[in-house]
Design a protein around this motif. Structure first.
Motif, PDB file in Angstrom:
ATOM      1  N   ASN A  53       0.829  -1.211   0.000  1.00  0.00           N
ATOM      2  CA  ASN A  53       0.000   0.000   0.000  1.00  0.00           C
ATOM      3  C   ASN A  53       0.860   1.256   0.000  1.00  0.00           C
ATOM      4  OD1 ASN A  53      -2.405  -1.415  -0.008  1.00  0.00           O
ATOM      5  ND2 ASN A  53      -2.565  -1.452   2.231  1.00  0.00           N
ATOM      6  N   TRP A  54       1.939   1.252   0.790  1.00  0.00           N
ATOM      7  CA  TRP A  54       2.867   2.390   0.815  1.00  0.00           C
ATOM      8  C   TRP A  54       3.493   2.587  -0.559  1.00  0.00           C
ATOM      9  CZ3 TRP A  54       8.077   2.775  -0.221  1.00  0.00           C
ATOM     10  CH2 TRP A  54       8.702   3.967   0.153  1.00  0.00           C
ATOM     11  N   LEU A  55       3.912   1.486  -1.191  1.00  0.00           N
ATOM     12  CA  LEU A  55       4.531   1.586  -2.510  1.00  0.00           C
ATOM     13  C   LEU A  55       3.539   2.090  -3.543  1.00  0.00           C
ATOM     14  CD1 LEU A  55       7.013   1.044  -4.288  1.00  0.00           C
ATOM     15  CD2 LEU A  55       6.171  -1.303  -4.594  1.00  0.00           C
ATOM     16  N   TRP A  56       2.301   1.621  -3.478  1.00  0.00           N
ATOM     17  CA  TRP A  56       1.287   2.063  -4.431  1.00  0.00           C
ATOM     18  C   TRP A  56       0.986   3.547  -4.264  1.00  0.00           C
ATOM     19  CZ3 TRP A  56      -0.721   1.284  -8.857  1.00  0.00           C
ATOM     20  CH2 TRP A  56      -1.948   1.856  -9.206  1.00  0.00           C
ATOM     21  N   ARG A  57       0.922   4.023  -3.008  1.00  0.00           N
ATOM     22  CA  ARG A  57       0.693   5.450  -2.784  1.00  0.00           C
ATOM     23  C   ARG A  57       1.828   6.286  -3.358  1.00  0.00           C
ATOM     24  NH1 ARG A  57      -1.192   3.583   2.329  1.00  0.00           N
ATOM     25  NH2 ARG A  57       0.846   4.043   3.249  1.00  0.00           N
ATOM     26  N   LYS A  58       3.067   5.834  -3.198  1.00  0.00           N
ATOM     27  CA  LYS A  58       4.200   6.576  -3.742  1.00  0.00           C
ATOM     28  C   LYS A  58       4.181   6.574  -5.270  1.00  0.00           C
ATOM     29  CE  LYS A  58       5.957   7.694   0.201  1.00  0.00           C
ATOM     30  NZ  LYS A  58       5.933   9.106   0.655  1.00  0.00           N
ATOM     31  N   ILE A  59       3.838   5.431  -5.863  1.00  0.00           N
ATOM     32  CA  ILE A  59       3.784   5.359  -7.329  1.00  0.00           C
ATOM     33  C   ILE A  59       2.676   6.272  -7.861  1.00  0.00           C
ATOM     34  CG2 ILE A  59       3.257   3.840  -9.270  1.00  0.00           C
ATOM     35  CD1 ILE A  59       4.641   1.592  -7.752  1.00  0.00           C
ATOM     36  N   SER A  60       1.513   6.248  -7.222  1.00  0.00           N
ATOM     37  CA  SER A  60       0.406   7.117  -7.648  1.00  0.00           C
ATOM     38  C   SER A  60       0.777   8.586  -7.497  1.00  0.00           C
ATOM     39  CB  SER A  60      -0.851   6.805  -6.833  1.00  0.00           C
ATOM     40  OG  SER A  60      -1.241   5.470  -6.991  1.00  0.00           O
ATOM     41  N   ALA A  61       1.414   8.930  -6.374  1.00  0.00           N
ATOM     42  CA  ALA A  61       1.827  10.317  -6.170  1.00  0.00           C
ATOM     43  C   ALA A  61       2.847  10.746  -7.206  1.00  0.00           C
ATOM     44  CB  ALA A  61       2.393  10.488  -4.754  1.00  0.00           C
ATOM     45  N   ALA A  62       3.821   9.875  -7.491  1.00  0.00           N
ATOM     46  CA  ALA A  62       4.832  10.206  -8.503  1.00  0.00           C
ATOM     47  C   ALA A  62       4.197  10.373  -9.880  1.00  0.00           C
ATOM     48  CB  ALA A  62       5.904   9.118  -8.535  1.00  0.00           C
ATOM     49  N   PHE A  63       3.181   9.572 -10.180  1.00  0.00           N
ATOM     50  CA  PHE A  63       2.497   9.692 -11.473  1.00  0.00           C
ATOM     51  C   PHE A  63       1.836  11.054 -11.613  1.00  0.00           C
ATOM     52  CE2 PHE A  63      -1.616   9.429 -13.651  1.00  0.00           C
ATOM     53  CZ  PHE A  63      -1.190   9.141 -14.935  1.00  0.00           C
ATOM     54  N   TRP A  64       1.086  11.483 -10.595  1.00  0.00           N
ATOM     55  CA  TRP A  64       0.360  12.751 -10.699  1.00  0.00           C
ATOM     56  C   TRP A  64       1.313  13.942 -10.682  1.00  0.00           C
ATOM     57  CZ3 TRP A  64      -4.131  12.751 -12.702  1.00  0.00           C
ATOM     58  CH2 TRP A  64      -5.009  11.693 -12.483  1.00  0.00           C
ATOM     59  N   VAL A  65       2.374  13.864  -9.899  1.00  0.00           N
ATOM     60  CA  VAL A  65       3.348  14.958  -9.897  1.00  0.00           C
ATOM     61  C   VAL A  65       4.046  15.039 -11.254  1.00  0.00           C
ATOM     62  CG1 VAL A  65       5.495  15.763  -8.862  1.00  0.00           C
ATOM     63  CG2 VAL A  65       3.684  14.882  -7.404  1.00  0.00           C
ATOM     64  N   SER A  66       4.429  13.897 -11.805  1.00  0.00           N
ATOM     65  CA  SER A  66       5.083  13.894 -13.120  1.00  0.00           C
ATOM     66  C   SER A  66       4.145  14.395 -14.212  1.00  0.00           C
ATOM     67  CB  SER A  66       5.569  12.477 -13.453  1.00  0.00           C
ATOM     68  OG  SER A  66       6.470  12.007 -12.477  1.00  0.00           O
ATOM     69  N   LEU A  67       2.876  13.989 -14.134  1.00  0.00           N
ATOM     70  CA  LEU A  67       1.908  14.450 -15.132  1.00  0.00           C
ATOM     71  C   LEU A  67       1.690  15.959 -15.032  1.00  0.00           C
ATOM     72  CD1 LEU A  67       0.006  13.593 -17.382  1.00  0.00           C
ATOM     73  CD2 LEU A  67      -1.768  13.204 -15.659  1.00  0.00           C
ATOM     74  N   ALA A  68       1.667  16.503 -13.818  1.00  0.00           N
ATOM     75  CA  ALA A  68       1.524  17.948 -13.653  1.00  0.00           C
ATOM     76  C   ALA A  68       2.732  18.687 -14.221  1.00  0.00           C
ATOM     77  CB  ALA A  68       1.337  18.287 -12.175  1.00  0.00           C
ATOM     78  N   VAL A  69       3.934  18.172 -13.969  1.00  0.00           N
ATOM     79  CA  VAL A  69       5.143  18.803 -14.509  1.00  0.00           C
ATOM     80  C   VAL A  69       5.128  18.753 -16.033  1.00  0.00           C
ATOM     81  CG1 VAL A  69       7.651  18.613 -14.640  1.00  0.00           C
ATOM     82  CG2 VAL A  69       6.501  18.336 -12.432  1.00  0.00           C
ATOM     83  N   TRP A  70       4.755  17.606 -16.592  1.00  0.00           N
ATOM     84  CA  TRP A  70       4.701  17.486 -18.051  1.00  0.00           C
ATOM     85  C   TRP A  70       3.648  18.433 -18.633  1.00  0.00           C
ATOM     86  CZ3 TRP A  70       0.844  16.091 -21.474  1.00  0.00           C
ATOM     87  CH2 TRP A  70       1.250  15.874 -22.791  1.00  0.00           C
ATOM     88  N   THR A  71       2.515  18.584 -17.958  1.00  0.00           N
ATOM     89  CA  THR A  71       1.473  19.492 -18.443  1.00  0.00           C
ATOM     90  C   THR A  71       1.960  20.935 -18.449  1.00  0.00           C
ATOM     91  OG1 THR A  71      -0.225  17.998 -17.572  1.00  0.00           O
ATOM     92  CG2 THR A  71      -0.907  20.240 -18.099  1.00  0.00           C
ATOM     93  N   ILE A  72       2.680  21.321 -17.414  1.00  0.00           N
ATOM     94  CA  ILE A  72       3.244  22.674 -17.391  1.00  0.00           C
ATOM     95  C   ILE A  72       4.192  22.875 -18.559  1.00  0.00           C
ATOM     96  CG2 ILE A  72       4.769  24.228 -16.100  1.00  0.00           C
ATOM     97  CD1 ILE A  72       3.592  23.109 -13.530  1.00  0.00           C
ATOM     98  N   TRP A  73       5.040  21.871 -18.812  1.00  0.00           N
ATOM     99  CA  TRP A  73       5.990  21.998 -19.922  1.00  0.00           C
ATOM    100  C   TRP A  73       5.277  22.012 -21.269  1.00  0.00           C
ATOM    101  CZ3 TRP A  73       6.991  18.990 -24.165  1.00  0.00           C
ATOM    102  CH2 TRP A  73       8.127  19.333 -24.899  1.00  0.00           C
TER     103      TRP A  73
END
Length: 217
Positions: A53-73
């Protein structure tokens, strides 16, 4: 004769093994032995479930943060909202005012109340009206930004808002706790405003204004 019978009955009554079955003790011991490894397996299972569960939360968080950064770019979001003549400036200024109000409230609650004054109670306890007011202002901010940026991105505005919201929330997974994490969050939030200086293109998703909208007659 009666005495002999009494003695015999007393011996029978005191004979061990007649009040309980001989295998009862062995059965209880075997049950406890079976339960002990079962509990250990359950504990190990719970540990692995917690880790996954901890790993899944980190993967989900990394996905949304990366998607937000890519959207800004990809959209060069901040350059477009600062410079595009298609932005409805009335709604944009109202949205920025609401956003700054909520960020000020977050700074007050997370830094001033929790860190500087050291109030250990949850926000809804010592400031019960803060959360409802911030929620209403947050929804109002979303609508103002939608109306302001609709001429620029159309329906894509909703997607951009959703991605930025989840990216901002999930960024906290990678920040330290306490006042330092709150400060980093504000630095990241306001630092994103200046990303337009580091993106080499003018945005790849917005509508281009007509010549009449770009330059007044």
């Amino acid at each position: 004769m009666a005495k002999a019978h009494d003695v015999q009955y007393a011996k029978v009554a005191d004979t061990p093994g007649l009040h309980r079955r001989p295998g009862a003790a062995r059965t209880a011991d075997s049950d406890s032995e079976d339960e002990e490894p079962l509990s250990q397996r359950e504990q190990a299972k719970k540990k692995w479930v917690a880790r996954l569960n901890w790993l899944w939360r980190k993967i989900s968080a990394a996905f949304w943060v990366s998607l937000a950064v890519w959207t800004i770019w990809y959209t060069n979001f901040f350059r477009v909202i600062w410079e595009s003549p298609l932005v409805n400036r009335t709604y944009f200024h109202l949205a920025m005012a609401c956003l700054m109000f909520n960020m000020t409230m977050l700074a007050y609650l997370a830094i001033w109340c929790a860190s500087i004054k050291g109030i250990p109670d949850p926000w809804e306890t010592h400031n019960p009206k803060a959360i409802p007011v911030m929620a209403v202002v947050g929804v109002t901010t979303m609508f103002f930004f939608f109306f302001a940026l609709w001429p620029v991105w159309g329906l894509l505005t909703l997607v951009i808002q959703f991605v930025f919201f989840l990216g901002f929330l999930n960024a906290g997974h990678f920040l330290p706790s306490g006042a330092l994490g709150s400060i980093f969050m504000f630095v990241i939030f306001f630092g994103a405003f200046f990303t337009s200086e580091m993106i080499p293109h003018e945005g790849l998703a917005h509508y281009t204004p007509r010549p009449s909208a770009a330059s007044p007659p």
